[in-house]
Write an enzyme that holds these catalytic residues in place. Structure first.
Site, PDB file in Angstrom:
ATOM      1  N   TYR A 136      45.226  51.733  41.814  1.00  0.00           N
ATOM      2  CA  TYR A 136      45.061  50.177  41.797  1.00  0.00           C
ATOM      3  C   TYR A 136      44.427  49.667  40.487  1.00  0.00           C
ATOM      4  O   TYR A 136      43.173  50.190  40.556  1.00  0.00           O
ATOM      5  CB  TYR A 136      44.788  49.440  43.061  1.00  0.00           C
ATOM      6  CG  TYR A 136      44.854  48.098  42.980  1.00  0.00           C
ATOM      7  CD1 TYR A 136      46.215  47.526  43.120  1.00  0.00           C
ATOM      8  CD2 TYR A 136      43.657  47.313  42.650  1.00  0.00           C
ATOM      9  CE1 TYR A 136      46.126  46.102  42.960  1.00  0.00           C
ATOM     10  CE2 TYR A 136      44.054  46.073  42.430  1.00  0.00           C
ATOM     11  CZ  TYR A 136      45.063  45.420  42.646  1.00  0.00           C
ATOM     12  OH  TYR A 136      45.156  43.812  42.571  1.00  0.00           O
ATOM     13  N   TRP A 175      44.608  46.768  36.973  1.00  0.00           N
ATOM     14  CA  TRP A 175      45.152  45.704  35.887  1.00  0.00           C
ATOM     15  C   TRP A 175      45.414  46.510  34.565  1.00  0.00           C
ATOM     16  O   TRP A 175      46.377  46.282  33.885  1.00  0.00           O
ATOM     17  CB  TRP A 175      44.580  44.589  35.573  1.00  0.00           C
ATOM     18  CG  TRP A 175      44.928  43.575  36.606  1.00  0.00           C
ATOM     19  CD1 TRP A 175      44.991  43.537  37.922  1.00  0.00           C
ATOM     20  CD2 TRP A 175      45.659  42.428  36.504  1.00  0.00           C
ATOM     21  NE1 TRP A 175      45.472  42.456  38.415  1.00  0.00           N
ATOM     22  CE2 TRP A 175      45.587  41.502  37.395  1.00  0.00           C
ATOM     23  CE3 TRP A 175      45.825  41.649  34.986  1.00  0.00           C
ATOM     24  CZ2 TRP A 175      46.314  40.201  37.592  1.00  0.00           C
ATOM     25  CZ3 TRP A 175      46.260  40.353  35.004  1.00  0.00           C
ATOM     26  CH2 TRP A 175      46.441  39.618  36.318  1.00  0.00           C
TER      27      TRP A 175
HETATM   28  N1  LIG Z   1      39.339  34.450  33.533  1.00  0.00           N
HETATM   29  C1  LIG Z   1      39.819  35.078  34.728  1.00  0.00           C
HETATM   30  N2  LIG Z   1      41.070  34.650  35.213  1.00  0.00           N
HETATM   31  C2  LIG Z   1      41.713  35.526  36.179  1.00  0.00           C
HETATM   32  C3  LIG Z   1      41.193  36.682  36.527  1.00  0.00           C
HETATM   33  C4  LIG Z   1      40.039  36.932  36.035  1.00  0.00           C
HETATM   34  O1  LIG Z   1      39.215  38.041  36.144  1.00  0.00           O
HETATM   35  N3  LIG Z   1      39.284  36.320  34.943  1.00  0.00           N
HETATM   36  N4  LIG Z   1      41.730  37.388  37.786  1.00  0.00           N
HETATM   37  C5  LIG Z   1      43.098  37.342  37.836  1.00  0.00           C
HETATM   38  C6  LIG Z   1      43.592  37.674  38.955  1.00  0.00           C
HETATM   39  S1  LIG Z   1      43.892  39.469  39.398  1.00  0.00           S
HETATM   40  C7  LIG Z   1      43.909  36.925  40.242  1.00  0.00           C
HETATM   41  S2  LIG Z   1      44.432  37.788  41.488  1.00  0.00           S
HETATM   42  C8  LIG Z   1      43.702  35.370  40.141  1.00  0.00           C
HETATM   43  C9  LIG Z   1      42.941  34.958  41.311  1.00  0.00           C
HETATM   44  O2  LIG Z   1      43.047  33.516  41.491  1.00  0.00           O
HETATM   45  P1  LIG Z   1      42.131  32.946  42.632  1.00  0.00           P
HETATM   46  O3  LIG Z   1      42.045  33.910  43.792  1.00  0.00           O
HETATM   47  O4  LIG Z   1      42.758  31.422  42.956  1.00  0.00           O
HETATM   48  O5  LIG Z   1      40.762  32.733  41.828  1.00  0.00           O
HETATM   49  P2  LIG Z   1      39.291  32.838  42.270  1.00  0.00           P
HETATM   50  O6  LIG Z   1      38.547  32.498  40.992  1.00  0.00           O
HETATM   51  O7  LIG Z   1      39.065  33.941  42.903  1.00  0.00           O
HETATM   52  O8  LIG Z   1      39.093  31.616  43.205  1.00  0.00           O
HETATM   53  C10 LIG Z   1      39.714  30.209  42.593  1.00  0.00           C
HETATM   54  C11 LIG Z   1      38.561  29.209  43.320  1.00  0.00           C
HETATM   55  O9  LIG Z   1      38.902  29.046  44.826  1.00  0.00           O
HETATM   56  C12 LIG Z   1      37.790  28.341  45.404  1.00  0.00           C
HETATM   57  N5  LIG Z   1      37.363  28.854  46.710  1.00  0.00           N
HETATM   58  C13 LIG Z   1      36.925  29.948  47.108  1.00  0.00           C
HETATM   59  N6  LIG Z   1      36.988  30.137  48.472  1.00  0.00           N
HETATM   60  C14 LIG Z   1      37.396  28.840  48.960  1.00  0.00           C
HETATM   61  C15 LIG Z   1      37.599  27.983  50.206  1.00  0.00           C
HETATM   62  O10 LIG Z   1      37.277  28.756  51.445  1.00  0.00           O
HETATM   63  N7  LIG Z   1      38.150  27.094  50.175  1.00  0.00           N
HETATM   64  C16 LIG Z   1      38.602  26.523  49.074  1.00  0.00           C
HETATM   65  N8  LIG Z   1      39.236  25.181  49.184  1.00  0.00           N
HETATM   66  N9  LIG Z   1      38.381  26.764  47.915  1.00  0.00           N
HETATM   67  C17 LIG Z   1      37.824  28.247  47.900  1.00  0.00           C
HETATM   68  C18 LIG Z   1      36.724  28.927  44.425  1.00  0.00           C
HETATM   69  O11 LIG Z   1      35.809  27.762  44.124  1.00  0.00           O
HETATM   70  C19 LIG Z   1      37.004  29.670  43.257  1.00  0.00           C
HETATM   71  O12 LIG Z   1      36.737  29.060  42.114  1.00  0.00           O
HETATM   72  O13 LIG Z   1      42.955  35.111  39.003  1.00  0.00           O
HETATM   73  C20 LIG Z   1      43.744  35.505  37.603  1.00  0.00           C
HETATM   74  N10 LIG Z   1      42.847  34.858  36.619  1.00  0.00           N
HETATM   75  N1  LIG Z   2      34.592  40.172  45.795  1.00  0.00           N
HETATM   76  C1  LIG Z   2      35.631  40.175  45.095  1.00  0.00           C
HETATM   77  N2  LIG Z   2      36.288  40.893  44.877  1.00  0.00           N
HETATM   78  C2  LIG Z   2      37.525  41.091  44.039  1.00  0.00           C
HETATM   79  C3  LIG Z   2      38.298  40.161  43.979  1.00  0.00           C
HETATM   80  C4  LIG Z   2      37.500  38.741  44.421  1.00  0.00           C
HETATM   81  O1  LIG Z   2      38.005  37.690  44.282  1.00  0.00           O
HETATM   82  N3  LIG Z   2      36.326  38.944  45.167  1.00  0.00           N
HETATM   83  N4  LIG Z   2      39.387  40.149  43.476  1.00  0.00           N
HETATM   84  C5  LIG Z   2      40.332  41.178  43.608  1.00  0.00           C
HETATM   85  C6  LIG Z   2      41.393  41.200  42.701  1.00  0.00           C
HETATM   86  S1  LIG Z   2      42.301  39.703  42.954  1.00  0.00           S
HETATM   87  C7  LIG Z   2      41.908  42.020  41.770  1.00  0.00           C
HETATM   88  S2  LIG Z   2      43.217  41.978  41.007  1.00  0.00           S
HETATM   89  C8  LIG Z   2      40.919  43.093  41.418  1.00  0.00           C
HETATM   90  C9  LIG Z   2      40.682  43.717  40.227  1.00  0.00           C
HETATM   91  O2  LIG Z   2      40.322  45.022  39.982  1.00  0.00           O
HETATM   92  P1  LIG Z   2      40.786  46.086  38.779  1.00  0.00           P
HETATM   93  O3  LIG Z   2      42.248  45.705  38.301  1.00  0.00           O
HETATM   94  O4  LIG Z   2      40.382  47.354  39.216  1.00  0.00           O
HETATM   95  O5  LIG Z   2      39.730  45.631  37.672  1.00  0.00           O
HETATM   96  P2  LIG Z   2      39.694  45.842  36.002  1.00  0.00           P
HETATM   97  O6  LIG Z   2      38.554  45.493  35.618  1.00  0.00           O
HETATM   98  O7  LIG Z   2      40.863  45.059  35.444  1.00  0.00           O
HETATM   99  O8  LIG Z   2      40.005  47.320  36.023  1.00  0.00           O
HETATM  100  C10 LIG Z   2      41.056  47.886  35.243  1.00  0.00           C
HETATM  101  C11 LIG Z   2      40.660  48.995  34.274  1.00  0.00           C
HETATM  102  O9  LIG Z   2      41.352  49.732  33.633  1.00  0.00           O
HETATM  103  C12 LIG Z   2      40.836  50.172  32.548  1.00  0.00           C
HETATM  104  N5  LIG Z   2      41.962  50.085  31.327  1.00  0.00           N
HETATM  105  C13 LIG Z   2      42.336  49.330  30.732  1.00  0.00           C
HETATM  106  N6  LIG Z   2      43.405  49.794  29.826  1.00  0.00           N
HETATM  107  C14 LIG Z   2      43.560  50.870  30.142  1.00  0.00           C
HETATM  108  C15 LIG Z   2      44.589  51.918  29.957  1.00  0.00           C
HETATM  109  O10 LIG Z   2      45.509  51.816  29.082  1.00  0.00           O
HETATM  110  N7  LIG Z   2      44.576  53.093  30.349  1.00  0.00           N
HETATM  111  C16 LIG Z   2      43.472  53.616  31.353  1.00  0.00           C
HETATM  112  N8  LIG Z   2      43.393  54.586  31.764  1.00  0.00           N
HETATM  113  N9  LIG Z   2      42.778  52.314  31.855  1.00  0.00           N
HETATM  114  C17 LIG Z   2      42.707  51.263  31.233  1.00  0.00           C
HETATM  115  C18 LIG Z   2      39.970  49.164  32.156  1.00  0.00           C
HETATM  116  O11 LIG Z   2      39.014  49.509  31.236  1.00  0.00           O
HETATM  117  C19 LIG Z   2      39.124  48.880  33.637  1.00  0.00           C
HETATM  118  O12 LIG Z   2      38.231  49.638  33.761  1.00  0.00           O
HETATM  119  O13 LIG Z   2      39.562  43.087  41.942  1.00  0.00           O
HETATM  120  C20 LIG Z   2      39.497  42.487  43.316  1.00  0.00           C
HETATM  121  N10 LIG Z   2      37.949  42.603  43.617  1.00  0.00           N
HETATM  122 MO   LIG Z   3      43.969  39.988  41.377  1.00  0.00          MO
END
Ligand SMILES: Nc1nc2c(c(=O)[nH]1)N[C@H]1C(S)=C(S)[C@@H](COP(=O)(O)OP(=O)(O)OC[C@H]3O[C@@H](n4cnc5c(=O)[nH]c(N)nc54)[C@H](O)[C@@H]3O)O[C@H]1N2
Ligand SMILES: Nc1nc2c(c(=O)[nH]1)N[C@H]1C(S)=C(S)[C@@H](COP(=O)(O)OP(=O)(O)OC[C@H]3O[C@@H](n4cnc5c(=O)[nH]c(N)nc54)[C@H](O)[C@@H]3O)O[C@H]1N2
Ligand SMILES: [Mo]
Length: 764
Positions: free
Chosen positions: A106, A108
């Protein structure tokens, strides 16, 4: 200048062949994001993996976990690494079968359709006979399971989401649970061409649309929205929503005609809201005591919602929590009670501030993709059950009405993800990673996961290879030409898998005799042929272009419009074809943690519960502003937000004063599971009682204590607890913590340097 696409936007760059010499945002992007600054600055960082490595003990003694995560690595040639790895894969498949290999991988990885690491890994492992896979994502683990029961397949909900342009033109009131975060909408899986969050919000606002942002952080919505900020206790939105439903019902504001025609189960639900089943009326006064939001404001908000064209959106974060089904389900229920689903500017949405893709109108067809082949193994886990799986082979568990058993995993293969970033309770994950015999990681960087592997193979970054890409729901398909040579001896994942496949006797199946360049052309031309009714240029013309635009049939789409017009002809993808306010299916599973209609269940860790006596702050571990997850944490923009090299933690001035803390202090954040260092930012944009420490700082465990991260990874703090039995999703968003000034001497980080290595001749 060459144009390139990342998950966080497109940019143009010059290079001298080895490095990017100039980078600027793609000129077509109206709201470019500073995250692109991380790319050039990280490319040749000392933490790039420069060549293949094998953990010392694994090399000396063969497969086995002893020393994993602690021992130094031995640099080996590509030939040696591939010989060892193909031998080990052969052994595991022969002795234990495909069911002993966890290849979910799993993560990105990078933008680009062909070199998508997870697809490459899956295709390779499928050629070998298959692997134990994962279902669902960390992003949407609850939504993916819940939505088909209550509203329709999640893919439909997200892809057919009402266009942002429709909201800009028609919405009168936007109620955003979890806000409309501009930092999150910077990103979409596979890339973003034109960022437009501030644009649509400004346009709506200029027309007089009001925004109510319901979140613990004031800056979860762009300033352009001029939003009203309501800050319930995190994890208590369910109570707030139930009270909104109670007011709509009690004041005769619920749309009876809509509920009769388009939903099932309303009577059973509203009986609970009225207190007929448990003697508790879910009134604003009841919700005020749980949420901390004044009862009068809840009451007036319900009235405002009923008297305007109201769009209700729930962020993805709300479901990434214990009992995350409840607020999501209630979002659908409230929108149904308002009766505006399918109308322009009204209804329900999921994640308008979570990713750039939500609210982009669906494309007529998606861009080319690499076929992954067929998996010969049926066994799977919900993705966030990884540690449970590794720690409990043979043990049963329940998921979405199924009784399942954890497999006995001997080999873990990861390409393109970082579980030591994404999983919860990292010390527990470390113990789980000490179970398999072999762990293989491909990554461009020495992530914490690579440091917990036995065989580490250096992948290229996307700027170092030819590809093409378009983000989810994004209409722009970009050629992504290599801008530089690969760093060190890094290779493309495809080349690595191709060589391994040759050695394992499945070369023909995996490569089909094509080089990567031949694949790019082949997949593109096959795709073009498949869509021959459209004017798509041939590959050479496309490759020479800056980008092409994919057709979008209905730019002004409205979620549920067809269903509203004719629910018989366009039923929803639920068992009844209607919106299920009560689900017989879910009720039939008999799960106490997710009954047949939405209910208030107090989470184990929240500000209103007993556990808050010991840990009085609610940690919000949300997505980071200055990077995507853990990617390019060593890059310039990510580093610019650190405090003394630690990840910033934000808290309210009153909470800081109560602990005698000052801005810029190095603090220790403590939970029941672990603790980490962080740099303090005092900010009244944070609700009192809340602390925000985003994910993404590379896990830097103390060598004697894996529960202590010296850098600021919140996942040493968060519980490895599922959302519910129904979805078994990631619940990592929230955790109870306390914060104190760090008393000791602040230790150096080690994760910003490569791990210790020893030369092969020094092996015992
Ligand atoms: N810059 C940046 N953008 C991203 C990502 C990133 O790593 N960096 N990750 C991407 C990915 S993989 C995903 S899945 C999405 C995730 O998108 P989201 O899950 O929506 O993003 P989060 O930043 O985890 O949370 C958004 C906001 O929800 C609020 N929140 C948390 N808990 C609660 C609660 O219980 N109630 C309410 N009302 N609000 C709450 C927090 O203040 C938080 O800032 O974002 C994507 N966008
Ligand atoms: N506490 C907490 N934990 C969370 C979340 C949260 O809201 N709270 N959010 C969750 C969510 S929504 C998500 S989506 C996950 C994200 O978790 P991940 O998707 O596992 O996070 P990334 O840092 O995007 O990891 C991608 C990895 O791929 C590597 N990579 C990039 N390009 C390539 C390539 O071409 N080849 C290979 N082999 N590797 C490559 C990068 O260097 C990096 O190490 O985290 C989750 N974890
Ligand atoms: Mo995510």
């Amino acid at each position: 200048m060459t144009t390139h696409l990342t998950h966080w936007g497109a940019f143009e760059a010059d290079s001298d062949g080895d490095r990017l010499t100039a980078v600027r945002p793609w000129r077509g992007d109206p709201e470019p994001m500073r995250l692109i600054e991380n790319v050039a600055s990280a490319q040749h960082h000392p933490t790039r993996v420069d060549q293949p490595y094998v953990r010392q003990g694994w090399l000396a003694r063969g497969p086995g976990a002893v020393g994993r995560g602690d021992e130094p690595f031995v640099p080996v040639s590509w030939d040696k690494a591939l010989e060892l790895l193909s031998g080990e894969l052969g052994r595991v498949y022969r002795e234990h079968g495909a069911e002993a290999v966890y290849g979910g991988s799993y993560g990105w990885a990078s933008a680009g359709r062909f070199h998508h690491a997870q697809s490459q890994a899956h295709r390779f492992l499928n050629c070998l006979g298959g692997y134990v896979r994962h279902v669902n994502s960390y992003s949407l683990g609850v939504s993916q399971v819940l939505m088909p029961h209550v509203f329709g397949h999640l893919g439909w909900v997200l892809e057919r989401a009402t266009s942002k342009t429709v909201l800009a033109e028609h919405a009168e009131l936007v109620v955003a649970f979890g806000g409309l975060s501009p930092k999150n909408a910077a990103v979409a899986p596979g890339g973003v061409s034109r960022h437009n969050t501030r644009g649509w919000i400004s346009a709506a606002r200029a027309r007089g649309c009001r925004f109510v942002s319901i979140t613990p952080l004031r800056d979860d919505i762009p300033a352009q929205a001029q939003a009203e900020w309501l800050a319930p206790r995190p994890g208590s939105d369910t109570a707030l929503m139930l009270a909104l439903a109670q007011v709509l019902d009690a004041e005769g504001l619920a749309d009876k005609a809509f509920l009769d025609k388009y939903t099932v189960g309303y009577q059973r639900f509203i009986g609970y809201v009225r207190g007929e089943t448990d003697g508790v009326v879910k009134s604003p006064e009841w919700a005020a005591s749980i949420t901390g939001v004044p009862a009068e404001r809840i009451r007036t908000l319900a009235r405002e919602m009923a008297s305007a064209r109201t769009f209700l959106t729930v962020s993805w974060s709300l479901q990434r929590a214990q009992y995350g089904e409840q607020p999501l389900w209630l979002g659908v229920v409230l929108a149904a009670m308002l009766g505006q689903i399918g109308l322009p500017g009204g209804g329900f949405g999921h994640g308008y501030g979570s990713a750039a893709s939500v609210g982009e109108p669906a494309r007529e067809f998606s861009p080319p993709r690499l076929p992954q082949g067929l998996n010969g193994v049926d066994t799977f886990i919900p993705v966030a059950r990884i540690a449970d799986m590794l720690l409990n082979p043979g043990q049963p568990f329940d998921y979405d009405g199924q009784h399942l058993v954890y497999p006995d995993i001997r080999l873990v293969y990861w390409a393109g993800g970082n579980p030591f970033h994404h999983h919860q309770d990292l010390a527990r994950l470390r113990a789980a990673f000490a179970r398999p015999e072999t762990v293989v990681v491909h990554d461009p960087f020495w992530t914490a996961t690579a440091r917990h592997a036995d065989i580490v193979l250096p992948s290229t970054m996307s700027i170092e290879r030819d590809d093409y890409g378009a983000g989810e729901n994004d209409r722009v398909l970009f050629p992504m030409k290599a801008i530089t040579r690969p760093h060190g001896k890094a290779r493309n994942d495809y080349a690595i898998f191709g060589e391994l496949a040759e050695r394992l006797g499945i070369g023909k199946e995996f490569t089909e005799g094509r080089t990567d360049d031949e694949w790019l052309r082949h997949l593109y031309e096959e795709w073009r042929l498949h869509h021959s009714g459209h004017e798509l240029p041939d590959f050479d013309t496309f490759w020479a272009s800056e980008h092409i635009e994919l057709p979008v049939p209905d730019p002004q789409q409205i979620l549920g419009a067809e269903f509203r017009a004719d629910p018989q002809r366009f039923p929803l993808g639920t068992p009844s074809g209607k919106i299920e306010i009560f689900s017989d299916t879910i009720d039939g599973f008999g799960y106490a943690d997710c009954p047949g209609h939405p209910v208030w269940l107090a989470p184990e860790e929240w500000l209103g519960g007993a556990a808050a006596a010991e840990f009085p702050l609610q940690l919000v571990a949300n997505q980071p502003r200055t990077k995507l997850h853990s990617q390019l944490d060593v890059g310039a923009y990510s580093q610019s937000s650190k405090i003394a090299a630690r990840e910033p933690v934000r808290m309210h001035p009153d909470d800081a004063a109560a602990r005698d803390l000052r801005d810029g202090d190095i603090v220790r954040v403590i939970s029941k599971r672990g603790n980490c260092l962080a740099g303090l930012v005092i900010d009244d944009a944070v609700r009192p009682g809340v602390a925000q420490l985003s994910t993404g700082a590379w896990y830097d465990p103390d060598p004697t204590d894996p529960t202590f991260c010296r850098h600021g990874n919140p996942n040493v703090l968060t519980p490895d607890r599922p959302s519910s039995t129904l979805s078994q999703g990631c619940a990592g968003q929230l955790s109870l913590v306390d914060i104190e000034r760090y008393a000791g001497e602040v230790p150096d980080l080690t994760v910003n340097q490569p791990p210790a290595t020893v030369a092969a001749q020094h092996l015992p």
